[in-house]
Design a protein around this motif. Structure first.
Motif, mmCIF file in Angstrom:
data_model
loop_
_atom_site.group_PDB
_atom_site.id
_atom_site.type_symbol
_atom_site.label_atom_id
_atom_site.label_comp_id
_atom_site.label_asym_id
_atom_site.label_seq_id
_atom_site.Cartn_x
_atom_site.Cartn_y
_atom_site.Cartn_z
ATOM 1 N N ILE A 146 54.603 18.704 -8.451
ATOM 2 C CA ILE A 146 54.403 19.319 -9.777
ATOM 3 C C ILE A 146 54.410 20.831 -9.599
ATOM 4 O O ILE A 146 53.750 21.357 -8.695
ATOM 5 N N LYS A 147 55.167 21.506 -10.422
ATOM 6 C CA LYS A 147 55.107 22.974 -10.484
ATOM 7 C C LYS A 147 54.531 23.329 -11.832
ATOM 8 O O LYS A 147 54.972 22.768 -12.846
ATOM 9 N N LEU A 148 53.572 24.247 -11.872
ATOM 10 C CA LEU A 148 52.992 24.581 -13.165
ATOM 11 C C LEU A 148 52.633 26.048 -13.267
ATOM 12 O O LEU A 148 52.496 26.743 -12.252
ATOM 13 N N GLN A 149 52.469 26.470 -14.511
ATOM 14 C CA GLN A 149 52.118 27.864 -14.800
ATOM 15 C C GLN A 149 51.177 27.908 -15.999
ATOM 16 O O GLN A 149 51.351 27.124 -16.945
ATOM 17 N N ALA A 150 50.210 28.789 -15.932
ATOM 18 C CA ALA A 150 49.341 29.020 -17.094
ATOM 19 C C ALA A 150 50.075 29.986 -18.013
ATOM 20 O O ALA A 150 50.259 31.153 -17.673
ATOM 21 N N ILE A 151 50.489 29.488 -19.169
ATOM 22 C CA ILE A 151 51.364 30.278 -20.048
ATOM 23 C C ILE A 151 50.661 31.530 -20.581
ATOM 24 O O ILE A 151 51.264 32.588 -20.719
ATOM 25 N N GLY A 152 49.348 31.410 -20.836
ATOM 26 C CA GLY A 152 48.609 32.575 -21.346
ATOM 27 C C GLY A 152 47.880 33.345 -20.263
ATOM 28 O O GLY A 152 47.025 34.180 -20.571
ATOM 29 N N GLY A 153 48.169 33.028 -18.993
ATOM 30 C CA GLY A 153 47.565 33.778 -17.891
ATOM 31 C C GLY A 153 46.186 33.292 -17.470
ATOM 32 O O GLY A 153 45.493 33.964 -16.695
ATOM 33 N N ALA A 154 45.735 32.124 -17.971
ATOM 34 C CA ALA A 154 44.415 31.602 -17.575
ATOM 35 C C ALA A 154 44.415 31.213 -16.089
ATOM 36 O O ALA A 154 45.470 31.114 -15.470
ATOM 37 N N ASP A 155 43.210 30.987 -15.550
ATOM 38 C CA ASP A 155 43.095 30.579 -14.147
ATOM 39 C C ASP A 155 43.423 29.086 -14.037
ATOM 40 O O ASP A 155 42.646 28.247 -14.484
ATOM 41 N N ALA A 156 44.565 28.766 -13.441
ATOM 42 C CA ALA A 156 44.971 27.357 -13.319
ATOM 43 C C ALA A 156 44.650 26.806 -11.930
ATOM 44 O O ALA A 156 44.954 25.650 -11.648
ATOM 45 N N GLN A 157 44.027 27.634 -11.096
ATOM 46 C CA GLN A 157 43.770 27.198 -9.713
ATOM 47 C C GLN A 157 42.901 25.930 -9.639
ATOM 48 O O GLN A 157 43.215 25.026 -8.862
ATOM 49 N N PRO A 158 41.819 25.826 -10.459
ATOM 50 C CA PRO A 158 41.024 24.586 -10.386
ATOM 51 C C PRO A 158 41.839 23.341 -10.735
ATOM 52 O O PRO A 158 41.633 22.281 -10.154
ATOM 53 N N VAL A 159 42.775 23.478 -11.668
ATOM 54 C CA VAL A 159 43.625 22.328 -12.036
ATOM 55 C C VAL A 159 44.545 21.984 -10.870
ATOM 56 O O VAL A 159 44.697 20.807 -10.506
ATOM 57 N N VAL A 160 45.133 23.004 -10.260
ATOM 58 C CA VAL A 160 46.017 22.757 -9.103
ATOM 59 C C VAL A 160 45.220 22.063 -8.001
ATOM 60 O O VAL A 160 45.687 21.085 -7.401
ATOM 61 N N ALA A 161 43.983 22.539 -7.769
ATOM 62 C CA ALA A 161 43.148 21.937 -6.709
ATOM 63 C C ALA A 161 42.862 20.475 -7.035
ATOM 64 O O ALA A 161 42.963 19.599 -6.165
ATOM 65 N N ALA A 162 42.529 20.197 -8.312
ATOM 66 C CA ALA A 162 42.228 18.806 -8.706
ATOM 67 C C ALA A 162 43.455 17.913 -8.509
ATOM 68 O O ALA A 162 43.355 16.797 -7.983
ATOM 69 N N LEU A 163 44.621 18.414 -8.898
ATOM 70 C CA LEU A 163 45.849 17.622 -8.740
ATOM 71 C C LEU A 163 46.124 17.376 -7.255
ATOM 72 O O LEU A 163 46.527 16.276 -6.850
ATOM 73 N N ASN A 164 45.871 18.388 -6.441
ATOM 74 C CA ASN A 164 46.152 18.237 -5.009
ATOM 75 C C ASN A 164 45.147 17.330 -4.307
ATOM 76 O O ASN A 164 45.496 16.658 -3.341
ATOM 77 N N GLU A 165 43.902 17.293 -4.807
ATOM 78 C CA GLU A 165 42.945 16.322 -4.251
ATOM 79 C C GLU A 165 43.490 14.908 -4.411
ATOM 80 O O GLU A 165 43.194 14.017 -3.634
ATOM 81 N N ALA A 166 44.289 14.713 -5.458
ATOM 82 C CA ALA A 166 44.876 13.391 -5.720
ATOM 83 C C ALA A 166 46.235 13.216 -5.036
ATOM 84 O O ALA A 166 46.933 12.231 -5.269
ATOM 85 N N GLY A 167 46.625 14.190 -4.223
ATOM 86 C CA GLY A 167 47.894 14.080 -3.492
ATOM 87 C C GLY A 167 49.117 14.298 -4.370
ATOM 88 O O GLY A 167 50.214 13.818 -4.055
ATOM 89 N N LEU A 168 48.943 15.056 -5.458
ATOM 90 C CA LEU A 168 50.064 15.197 -6.401
ATOM 91 C C LEU A 168 51.007 16.353 -6.062
ATOM 92 O O LEU A 168 51.965 16.618 -6.795
ATOM 93 N N ASN A 169 50.754 17.026 -4.936
ATOM 94 C CA ASN A 169 51.653 18.108 -4.465
ATOM 95 C C ASN A 169 51.944 19.135 -5.557
ATOM 96 O O ASN A 169 53.096 19.379 -5.901
ATOM 97 N N ALA A 170 50.858 19.704 -6.091
ATOM 98 C CA ALA A 170 51.014 20.674 -7.181
ATOM 99 C C ALA A 170 51.013 22.092 -6.630
ATOM 100 O O ALA A 170 50.338 22.389 -5.647
ATOM 101 N N GLU A 171 51.785 22.943 -7.273
ATOM 102 C CA GLU A 171 51.744 24.365 -6.922
ATOM 103 C C GLU A 171 51.993 25.206 -8.161
ATOM 104 O O GLU A 171 52.658 24.772 -9.097
ATOM 105 N N LEU A 172 51.434 26.412 -8.109
ATOM 106 C CA LEU A 172 51.667 27.347 -9.210
ATOM 107 C C LEU A 172 53.011 28.005 -9.016
ATOM 108 O O LEU A 172 53.434 28.241 -7.880
ATOM 109 N N THR A 173 53.684 28.270 -10.114
ATOM 110 C CA THR A 173 54.932 29.012 -10.044
ATOM 111 C C THR A 173 54.834 30.164 -11.048
ATOM 112 O O THR A 173 54.240 30.005 -12.117
ATOM 113 N N PRO A 174 55.387 31.315 -10.728
ATOM 114 C CA PRO A 174 55.320 32.422 -11.691
ATOM 115 C C PRO A 174 56.356 32.271 -12.803
ATOM 116 O O PRO A 174 56.357 33.030 -13.751
#
Ligand code: NAD
Length: 307
Positions: A146-174
Motif C-alpha cells: 500500500i502506498k498512501l499520502q495524507a492529502i491535507g498534510g496530517a500525520d499518517a505515520q500511526p496509520v502506516v505503523a498500524a498497517l505494517n503491524e498487520a504485514g500490509l507493506n505500507a509506505e508513505l509517498t509524497p
C-alpha cells in the motif's frame, strides 16, 4: 487502533482479517444481507493460496447499525459506491477520524472532500488482491503493498505503523496521485478491453494489437493528466502492462470489471476511461477512444442486466 472497514467485500475482508490478527479492534461495515448473515453464522472463511480454509470471527454491521468512534476508517467500496457509503456512515465520523480510501479509480478524493475535512483524508493505492467467491468466503493469493499520502498534510505515520503491524507493506509517498493515475492507467486498459474482447489477461496478451489499443487509451489519458498537473508515465505503464501480459505472469486471471459484468453489477468505468473522457471534455481535450470504450462498457452493463 480502532479500525472500521467500510465496504467489507473481497478486499476489505482480507485487510480486516490481517488487521484483526495483528491485534487491532476491527469492525466491518457492509450492507449485503447474505454476506453479513454468512459471517454472523459461520464466520468469515478465507482460503489463501488454495490451502486449508481458515475461519475468522469479526463483527460486521450495516452502516445503520454501527455506532461509536473509530481512529481509522478504511474505505473499500467500489468507487461508484463511495459517495453513498460516506453519507451512510456520517454519524460515526468524528473530526478525529482519519479516512483512508483504497478503492481503485480516479475522483475518490473529490468525493471525500464533500464529506470530511481535507486534514482527515488519506488516499492510497494498493496491490493487495482478493476474490469474494460467495457470501462469507474470500479467496486470496500472494501478497501486496500500500502506498498512501495524507492529502491535507496530517500525520499518517500511526496509520502506516498500524498497517505494517498487520504485514500490509505500507509506505508513505509524497505523490500518491501519480501512483493512483499509474494504476488507473493499467486498469483503464486491462479492465474494459477484457470485457469487450471477452478475454482473460493471458488471452488479451495474445492479441497482436494489444499494445496499440493500450497506447490509444493511455496517450489520451496522458494529455488529460497533464491538464490536471499529473505527469502520466505512459512508457512506465506500458512496461508494467508488458510484464503483466506475459503468459507466465497473467495466468487465467479475469480483471474485476469482467467479473462485475458477469455478476450484473455496475462497473467502475466512469472512474477510469469515463473520467478521462469527462475531464477531457471539460478541458477541450479530444478523448475519442476513452469516450467510446466508456459507452461500450455502459452498453454491456445494460445488456448483461437484461440477460
Ligand atoms: P466488493 O464489491 O467485493 O466490496 C465492496 C463492498 O462494499 C460490498 O460488499 C458492498 O456490499 C459494500 N458496500 C458498498 N456500498 C455500500 C453501502 N453504501 N453500504 C454498505 N455496504 C456497501 O469490491 P472489492 O473487490 O473488495 O473492491 C473494492 C475496491 O478495491 C474497488 O475499488 C476495487 O477496484 C479495489 N481493488 C480491489 C482489489 C481486489 O482484488 N478485489 C484489488 C485492488 C483494488
Amino acid at each position: 487502533m480502532k479500525i472500521a472497514i467500510a465496504g467489507f467485500g473481497a478486499l476489505g475482508a482480507r485487510l480486516g482479517v490481517m488487521l484483526q490478527t495483528a491485534g487491532h479492534e476491527v469492525t466491518g461495515i457492509d450492507g449485503w444481507p447474505a454476506h453479513i448473515a454468512a459471517i454472523k453464522t459461520n464466520g468469515l472463511t478465507v482460503v489463501h493460496d488454495q490451502e486449508t480454509p481458515k475461519v475468522y470471527q469479526l463483527p460486521v454491521l450495516t452502516p445503520q447499525e454501527v455506532t461509536g468512534a473509530f481512529d481509522l476508517i478504511i474505505l473499500l467500496t467500489k468507487t461508484p459506491q463511495l459517495d453513498r457509503m460516506l453519507t451512510d456512515i456520517a454519524p460515526i465520523i468524528t473530526d478525529k477520524t482519519q479516512l483512508l480510501v483504497l478503492s481503485n479509480g480516479l475522483g475518490n478524493i473529490e468525493v471525500m472532500t464533500k464529506h470530511v475535512a481535507k486534514q482527515q483524508i488519506l488516499a492510497g493505492v494498493t496491490l493487495w488482491t482478493s476474490t469474494l467467491v460467495k457470501p462469507g468466503e474470500i479467496h486470496t493469493t500472494g501478497s501486496g503493498s500500500i502506498k498512501l499520502q495524507a492529502i491535507g498534510g496530517a500525520d499518517a505515520q500511526p496509520v502506516v505503523a498500524a498497517l505494517n503491524e498487520a504485514g500490509l507493506n505500507a509506505e508513505l509517498t509524497p505523490d500518491v496521485l501519480t501512483a493512483i493515475w499509474h494504476k488507473a492507467g493499467i486498469n483503464a486498459v486491462l479492465n474494459p478491453l477484457s470485457v469487450l474482447l471477452d478475454a482473460n489477461i493471458a488471452e488479451f496478451g495474445t492479441a497482436g494489437n494489444a499494445m496499440d489499443m493500450a497506447l490509444n487509451i493511455l496517450e489520451e489519458m496522458q494529455q488529460v493528466g497533464a491538464s490536471q498537473g499529473i505527469k502520466v508515465d505512459v512508457s512506465g505503464i506500458i512496461a508494467d502492462l508488458s510484464r503483466l501480459l506475459k503468459p507466465e505472469n497473467a495466468g487465467n486471471h479475469y480483471p474485476s470489471m469482467y467479473q462485475d459484468i458477469q455478476n450484473g453489477k455496475r462497473t467502475e468505468i466512469d472512474f477510469l476511461n469515463g473520467y478521462f473522457a469527462r475531464i477531457g471534455q471539460q478541458e477541450g481535450i479530444a478523448t475519442p477512444f476513452n469516450a467510446l470504450v466508456t459507452r461500450l462498457i455502459h452498453a454491456k452493463e445494460d445488456i448483461e442486466r437484461v440477460k
